[in-house]
Each structure stands twice: as structure tokens, then as C-alpha cells.
Design an enzyme around this catalytic site. Structure first.
Site, PDB file in Angstrom:
ATOM      1  N   ASP A  93       5.760  -5.134   6.830  1.00 18.26           N
ATOM      2  CA  ASP A  93       6.413  -6.499   7.933  1.00 18.26           C
ATOM      3  C   ASP A  93       6.232  -7.739   6.592  1.00 18.26           C
ATOM      4  O   ASP A  93       7.390  -8.353   6.217  1.00 18.26           O
ATOM      5  CB  ASP A  93       5.748  -6.904   8.633  1.00 18.26           C
ATOM      6  CG  ASP A  93       3.598  -6.876   8.177  1.00 18.26           C
ATOM      7  OD1 ASP A  93       3.548  -6.212   7.755  1.00 18.26           O
ATOM      8  OD2 ASP A  93       3.626  -7.367   9.159  1.00 18.26           O
ATOM      9  N   ASP A  94       5.451  -8.038   5.530  1.00 20.08           N
ATOM     10  CA  ASP A  94       5.150  -9.139   5.119  1.00 20.08           C
ATOM     11  C   ASP A  94       6.725  -8.978   4.081  1.00 20.08           C
ATOM     12  O   ASP A  94       7.186  -9.486   3.204  1.00 20.08           O
ATOM     13  CB  ASP A  94       3.927  -9.375   4.106  1.00 20.08           C
ATOM     14  CG  ASP A  94       2.923  -9.735   5.062  1.00 20.08           C
ATOM     15  OD1 ASP A  94       3.357 -11.127   5.535  1.00 20.08           O
ATOM     16  OD2 ASP A  94       1.459  -9.981   5.379  1.00 20.08           O
ATOM     17  N   ASP A 107       0.098   2.374   8.424  1.00 20.11           N
ATOM     18  CA  ASP A 107      -0.471   1.027   9.257  1.00 20.11           C
ATOM     19  C   ASP A 107       0.368   0.824  10.528  1.00 20.11           C
ATOM     20  O   ASP A 107      -0.226   1.305  12.109  1.00 20.11           O
ATOM     21  CB  ASP A 107      -0.479  -0.347   9.688  1.00 20.11           C
ATOM     22  CG  ASP A 107      -1.964  -0.235   7.867  1.00 20.11           C
ATOM     23  OD1 ASP A 107      -2.729   0.691   7.972  1.00 20.11           O
ATOM     24  OD2 ASP A 107      -2.073  -1.758   7.796  1.00 20.11           O
ATOM     25  N   GLY A 122       0.795  -1.293  -0.216  1.00 20.89           N
ATOM     26  CA  GLY A 122       0.131   0.063  -0.358  1.00 20.89           C
ATOM     27  C   GLY A 122       1.107   1.446  -0.051  1.00 20.89           C
ATOM     28  O   GLY A 122       2.184   1.205   0.568  1.00 20.89           O
ATOM     29  N   ARG A 141       1.234  -5.216  -5.298  1.00 19.47           N
ATOM     30  CA  ARG A 141       1.317  -6.488  -3.877  1.00 19.47           C
ATOM     31  C   ARG A 141       1.796  -7.981  -4.041  1.00 19.47           C
ATOM     32  O   ARG A 141       1.299  -8.823  -3.379  1.00 19.47           O
ATOM     33  CB  ARG A 141      -0.193  -7.050  -3.329  1.00 19.47           C
ATOM     34  CG  ARG A 141      -0.659  -5.032  -2.668  1.00 19.47           C
ATOM     35  CD  ARG A 141      -1.815  -5.783  -1.849  1.00 19.47           C
ATOM     36  NE  ARG A 141      -2.744  -4.443  -1.207  1.00 19.47           N
ATOM     37  CZ  ARG A 141      -1.987  -3.765   0.277  1.00 19.47           C
ATOM     38  NH1 ARG A 141      -0.637  -4.411   1.131  1.00 19.47           N
ATOM     39  NH2 ARG A 141      -1.879  -2.557   0.753  1.00 19.47           N
ATOM     40  N   LYS A 170       8.048   0.616   5.742  1.00 26.08           N
ATOM     41  CA  LYS A 170       6.656   1.771   5.078  1.00 26.08           C
ATOM     42  C   LYS A 170       5.157   1.057   5.166  1.00 26.08           C
ATOM     43  O   LYS A 170       5.564  -0.601   5.783  1.00 26.08           O
ATOM     44  CB  LYS A 170       6.844   1.433   3.738  1.00 26.08           C
ATOM     45  CG  LYS A 170       6.280   1.935   3.068  1.00 26.08           C
ATOM     46  CD  LYS A 170       5.358   1.230   2.364  1.00 26.08           C
ATOM     47  CE  LYS A 170       3.972   0.027   2.490  1.00 26.08           C
ATOM     48  NZ  LYS A 170       3.487  -1.139   1.650  1.00 26.08           N
ATOM     49  N   THR A 171       4.631   1.279   5.859  1.00 28.16           N
ATOM     50  CA  THR A 171       3.611   1.778   5.733  1.00 28.16           C
ATOM     51  C   THR A 171       2.893   2.125   7.160  1.00 28.16           C
ATOM     52  O   THR A 171       3.447   2.702   7.956  1.00 28.16           O
ATOM     53  CB  THR A 171       3.152   0.066   6.516  1.00 28.16           C
ATOM     54  OG1 THR A 171       1.748   0.141   6.837  1.00 28.16           O
ATOM     55  CG2 THR A 171       3.603  -0.264   7.582  1.00 28.16           C
ATOM     56  N   GLY A 231      -6.024   0.724   8.387  1.00 27.97           N
ATOM     57  CA  GLY A 231      -4.754  -0.176   9.240  1.00 27.97           C
ATOM     58  C   GLY A 231      -5.805  -1.178   9.416  1.00 27.97           C
ATOM     59  O   GLY A 231      -6.312  -2.233  10.257  1.00 27.97           O
TER      60      GLY A 231
HETATM   61  P1  FBP Z   1       0.592  -1.983   3.826  1.00 32.58           P
HETATM   62  O1  FBP Z   1       0.586  -2.540   5.141  1.00 32.58           O
HETATM   63  O2  FBP Z   1       0.643  -2.824   2.426  1.00 32.58           O
HETATM   64  O3  FBP Z   1       1.447  -0.228   3.696  1.00 32.58           O
HETATM   65  O4  FBP Z   1      -0.715  -0.689   3.611  1.00 32.58           O
HETATM   66  C1  FBP Z   1      -1.435  -0.706   4.490  1.00 32.58           C
HETATM   67  C2  FBP Z   1      -3.442  -0.208   4.291  1.00 32.58           C
HETATM   68  O5  FBP Z   1      -3.018   1.130   3.537  1.00 32.58           O
HETATM   69  C3  FBP Z   1      -4.536  -1.258   4.686  1.00 32.58           C
HETATM   70  O6  FBP Z   1      -4.820   0.026   5.754  1.00 32.58           O
HETATM   71  C4  FBP Z   1      -5.254  -0.783   3.812  1.00 32.58           C
HETATM   72  O7  FBP Z   1      -6.206  -2.613   4.751  1.00 32.58           O
HETATM   73  C5  FBP Z   1      -4.731  -2.110   2.572  1.00 32.58           C
HETATM   74  O8  FBP Z   1      -3.879  -1.721   2.131  1.00 32.58           O
HETATM   75  C6  FBP Z   1      -5.824  -1.313   2.377  1.00 32.58           C
HETATM   76  O9  FBP Z   1      -4.585  -2.437   0.186  1.00 32.58           O
HETATM   77  P2  FBP Z   1      -5.366  -1.514  -1.031  1.00 32.58           P
HETATM   78  O10 FBP Z   1      -4.538  -0.807  -1.173  1.00 32.58           O
HETATM   79  O11 FBP Z   1      -5.119  -3.163  -1.482  1.00 32.58           O
HETATM   80  O12 FBP Z   1      -6.806  -1.737  -0.609  1.00 32.58           O
END
Ligand code: FBP
Length: 551
Positions: free
Chosen positions: A175-176, A205, A81, A145, A202-203, A251
């Protein structure tokens, strides 16, 4: 292309670096600390990562660095994300590379980790880089992703890097992605392929943090952006005095965002998933508690309020957690068959037949739209896409039902009108705050220093973040140090331990000590928009969470 005045102004903003990284690049040398151990499961992890386990912590000091000017090609990937500041990680990396040797190259893999598998690349130039300095978004090279986790994929990565003469890859991810980066680093090391892998945390969250990584980038800007919006809604609620606003905040799992926004805006109520899990609070109990607050305020003629709901909540409510786990397993085991069920009715009938009694009850008690959302496609990590589950609407529906009952019984005389909101994507690509601009630029610059020190399997680390930037500490943390073994898809897998909200630490305790006042007496705080220019206390403050964690 049209540039807004702010974008033009941000182009010339010079991000701050920790003092040591402002030295001439060939006068910075690494200093190695003690060898490290993983969080738990040391013996197993040592066996899984024979080449990269137990490496020492790294920091930097001044000294003569004779090798830093070596010509090198480095690849960079944005993974997962979007988070504000990603462009500055790349800018810091680019500037460090070119400072060390203008002939060295930075190559971006486009569209996330799949970019390396498809050898889809772009070479950075000054002109291209300058278009993106201090801007939000990941559009500089795009993100994705795709998971890099199989030996076949690793072999392709190796070949692509060799073809492009790339000697190091920076993976900017959560983390992943960083777990997979560590596995890739181990793979390259075991084959002596001469390709290093370094991560950047990065995140939005905020759940990639530990003793050495104080915060993941993007959390600062995203929470400030959401808090601005929440504050505006609070003022609207307090002006009109007629709506209850239920606001879901991103989050995926941890509630750091909801907690930080609550600390910034002092809403009527905020749910914290980790507390729900610890107290084993059921969905009905959550609703009863909210209803109690609504009735209390109605008795004071205050038929309005603001309630924050963390996106991951549903997975922390015990009966829902069990239900989702069963759904995940069923859908993973019978993927092909499940795809042949064309209508929602067929799907839910089959699901209900195969769920345990308790989960089938929990599933049937949910409104149709939520049932549908629970059956949607999983993300590439096999997780329910919680951002697509409308928990805020579920809560509104259940609160309304309960209030109707109370009204019929004559114990509630107020009026309840609701508005639902979901703030997530609104904050992920905002112009990075000064904090994130500086932090990200430093992370990128520092990532190059780790590569130039001959390291692999490290995460770029900038710490002492509640102090002014020149007192920040630059260094590296071995990724294996942050790992433990967790059950994933029926198997024990090495993963970076996710940081959830700790209920015995200051950020939560501060919230818990104040929340009763916040619902009994309207205490809304309006933080306003992120400021990029002005006095320090207005434009250079870290989050309340970070500040409290450092007290
Ligand atoms: P990352 O952990 O990859 O940084 O993404 C976090 C996030 O923004 C979450 O808060 C949310 O649940 C998810 O991505 C949404 O994913 P997408 O952009 O695939 O809809």
C-alpha cells in the site's frame, strides 16, 4: 549453480492466464468503464491529483490493437518485503513485452526503489529471465524499502528514465509503495514527461485489497507455508502432549495471515488484533482469557495447545497503541538527542520522564526486553518494526506469572511448559503456489496491457480469483480510487486505505463460530506442504479467506 528437482520442474511450469490474455496480443483492446471516485475525501484528493483523479476502470476484450507493437522500454522495481510470486510478475511482464515487440526492453532497477535513484539497472534477457520463472524470492533484482516521495527524488527518476529511454515503470509493492507510485504518476503527468507508472499489488500481509483487488500476491503461498508448519507443530503437540506452543505470525498490521492460518489449522486459540482493538481488550484481559483456556484444558488433563499471535497485536492493544504513538512522536521529534543516549537505562529514563502518566505506567509494566524492542529504530515509514517485538514471549511470561498465582491459590493444578515460534521470513520466499504463480504471471502480463493502453496511475487487477484461472478478469483500477486522507507524522496525507480484518465478514465470523469448539476439543487440522502437482483440490485451491469472501 545446483538446481533442486522441484526448481527444475517449476522452470517448465506454464502459468495460467485469464482467457482474454491468452488471445493474440494484437487482438486485445481496452474497454473503459465508469469514472471512479476515491473511498472518501473526494474533493481534497481531486485537488491533490488533478491529472490522475477519477479515471475510469479498465477491462479488456478482443478487437484490433494497432498500436500495441510499438517499441518501448519499461523499467521494473520490486519494493518492500519479499512475497512469493514476484519473479512471475516480472516473467509475465517480460513475456507480454516481447510478445508485443521482441525489440522492446525490460530494465530492472536493482535493490528496490533506490535502484532508480542510483540508476542501478540490469536489462532482462531470455536466459536471465528463465532462471527465475516460478521461483520464490526477489533476488532477480533485489528489493528495498527506500521511499520515493520527494520532488527531488521524482526529478531524479524522470532524468534516469529519460536517459534510459524508459517510458513506463512498474512498481511491485504494497500500500505504501503504491501510494508513492500514484504520486509519482501524478508528477510525471503534470510535467507531460511521457512516463507512465503502473503498480502491482504485493504483500504477504494481505492488507492491500478492496472491491477490485481481491488479494495481494504472496498471501496465498505464505499462509499455506505457515499453515504447513503450524499443522506439523499441532501434530507434535498432540503427540507429546506436554507443550503449549505460542506462534507469532507475520502481518505488520492486519491479522489476515493469523486468521487464514487459524481457518486452515484450527488451533487452540488465535488472537485477532482487529477484535482486540474493537473490544478495547487490555493486555491483562488477553492474558486472563488465554489462562482460562489453559486451565480448562488442564482440568481435562490436556496440558498442551497451540496459540496463534498476529505480529501486529501489540499496536492494537489500546494502552500499547497509545504508548507506541507517544514513543513514535517523541523519537521523531528528538531523534538527534535520542541518538546521544547510549545506554538502554538512559533511554528508558528519558522516555519515562517524557511519556504521559498512563503510557509511562504501560511502559514500566513491560519486561525489559520488550521495552528495548519498543525503542529500536523505526522503519523508513516511521513505524515500529513489529516483527522484532517478541509478543509471543511477552504473552508466555505473563501467562506463566498468572498461572503461578492460580497454583498458589490452589485453583490450577496443571503443568505449563511453553515453546515460542515466529513464522515470517520462512514463508516470504517459498516457491509460489500454483495460485500465486498464475496470479502473479497474470498481473505482470496485464500490467503491460495497461501500459500499452496508454494508462498511468493504475494498479494491475486480476479478479474473480476464486474461479479457475481461465475465468479470471483482467483489468486496471485507478490508484486514486483506493485512497483516503490519513494522519501521518502530524500531517494529512493521501494514502491507499489499508484493509484490516472485517469482524462482520465471513472469514472472521467462521472463525468466531468455531473457536470455542477448537479450544474445548482438540480439533487440529494438518494441511501438509503446498502441492504443485496433482488433483485440483490438492494443488489449485485458493485460500479459505478468499473462498469465504466469494461465497
Ligand atoms: P510488505 O508490506 O512490504 O510486503 O512487508 C510485509 C512484511 O513481511 C511484514 O509482514 C513484516 O512486518 C515486515 O515485512 C518485515 O519487514 P523486514 O523484511 O524489513 O524485516
Amino acid at each position: 549453480m545446483h538446481y533442486s528437482p522441484l526448481q527444475k520442474a517449476r522452470y517448465v511450469y506454464q502459468p495460467k492466464l485469464p482467457k482474454i490474455l491468452r488471445e493474440k496480443i494484437d487482438t486485445i483492446v481496452p474497454v473503459f468503464g465508469e469514472k471512479t471516485e476515491s473511498v472518501t475525501d473526494q474533493a481534497e484528493l481531486k485537488e491533490l491529483f488533478p491529472g490522475t483523479y477519477g479515471m475510469p476502470m479498465v477491462s479488456f476484450e478482443t478487437g484490433e490493437n494497432e498500436t500495441i507493437g510499438k517499441k518501448i522500454n519499461i523499467g521494473v522495481i520490486l519494493s518492500g518485503g519479499q512475497a512469493p510470486g514476484g519473479h512471475n510478475v516480472i516473467a509475465g511482464l517480460y513475456d507480454a513485452i516481447k510478445n508485443a515487440n521482441p525489440e522492446s526492453k525490460l530494465i530492472g532497477f536493482k535493490g528496490g526503489p533506490s535502484g532508480i535513484l542510483d540508476a542501478d539497472t540490469i536489462e532482462f534477457t531470455d536466459e536471465y529471465m528463465n532462471e527465475y520463472r516460478n521461483t520464490g524470492g526477489f533476488d532477480i533484482i533485489g528489493s528495498g524499502r527506500t521511499k520515493l516521495e520527494s520532488e527531488e527524488q521524482f526529478a531524479v527518476c524522470e532524468k534516469v528514465c529519460k536517459d534510459l529511454e524508459i517510458e513506463a515503470i512498474i512498481i511491485i509493492g504494497g500500500d505504501d509503495s503504491n501510494t508513492n507510485a500514484a504520486v509519482l504518476a501524478e508528477y510525471f503527468k503534470s510535467r507531460d514527461s511521457g512516463i507512465a507508472v503502473i503498480g502491482a499489488p504485493k504483500t504477504i500481509d494481505g492488507d492491500l485489497k478492496n472491491e477490485s483487488i481481491e488479494v495481494s500476491f504472496g498471501f496465498d503461498t505464505a499462509t499455506k507455508t505457515y499453515s504447513e508448519l503450524i499443522g506439523n507443530i499441532e501434530r507434535d503437540a498432540n503427540s507429546a502432549k506436554k507443550y503449549w506452543h505460542f506462534i507469532k505470525l507475520m502481518g505488520r498490521s492486519a491479522s489476515h495471515i493469523a486468521l487464514e492460518c487459524a481457518l486452515q489449522t484450527q488451533p487452540t486459540a488465535a488472537l485477532i488484533s482487529e477484535e482486540v482493538a474493537q473490544n478495547k481488550t487490555t493486555l491483562t484481559e488477553i492474558v486472563d482469557d488465554l489462562v482460562e483456556k489453559i486451565v480448562y484444558r488442564a482440568n481435562n488433563n490436556e496440558n498442551f495447545g497451540v496459540i496463534l499471535v498476529p505480529e501486529g497485536l501489540i499496536e492494537f492493544i489500546p494502552e500499547m497503541k497509545a504508548l507506541i504513538a507517544e514513543l513514535n512522536d517523541l523519537m521523531a521529534e528528538h531523534t538527534e538527542f535520542f541518538q546521544t543516549l547510549n545506554t538502554f537505562e538512559d533511554q528508558s529514563e528519558w522516555i519515562n520522564k517524557n511519556l504521559s502518566k498512563d503510557s509511562s505506567y504501560a511502559f514500566s509494566s513491560l519486561p525489559n526486553n520488550i521495552q528495548r524492542q519498543l525503542l529500536m529504530d523505526r522503519d523508513p515509514h516511521g513505524n515500529v518494526q513489529v516483527s522484532r517485538i517478541e509478543t509471543e514471549k511477552l504473552l508466555i511470561e505473563m501467562v506463566e506469572l498468572k498461572l503461578k498465582e492460580l497454583k498458589a491459590a490452589g485453583t490450577y493444578t496443571g503443568s505449563f511448559s511453553s515453546q515460542s515460534h515466529f513464522f515470517g521470513y520462512e514463508g516470504r520466499c517459498a516457491f509460489p503456489s500454483n495460485f500465486d504463480s498464475d496470479y502473479c504471471y497474470s498481473l505482470g502480463y496485464n500490467a503491460f496491457m495497461l501500459i500499452a493502453s496508454g494508462l498511468t496511475g493504475y494498479l494491475s487487477s486480476i479478479s474473480n480469483l476464486s474461479a479457475p484461472a481461465d475465468q479470471w478478469i483482467a483489468g486496471g483500477v485507478p490508484v486514486t480510487m483506493m485512497m483516503n486522507l490519513e494522519q501521518r507524522h502530524g500531517e494529512k496525507k493521501p494514502v491507499i486505505k489499508k484493509a484490516l480484518v472485517e469482524l462482520d465478514e465471513k472469514p472472521f465470523l467462521t472463525f468466531a463460530a468455531n473457536r470455542e469448539t477448537w479450544y474445548k476439543t482438540t480439533s487440529f487440522t494438518v494441511p501438509g506442504a503446498i502441492q504443485y502437482y496433482g488433483p485440483d483440490e490438492v494443488c489449485n485451491q485458493p485460500t479459505i479467506t478468499l473462498t469465504l469472501e466469494h461465497e
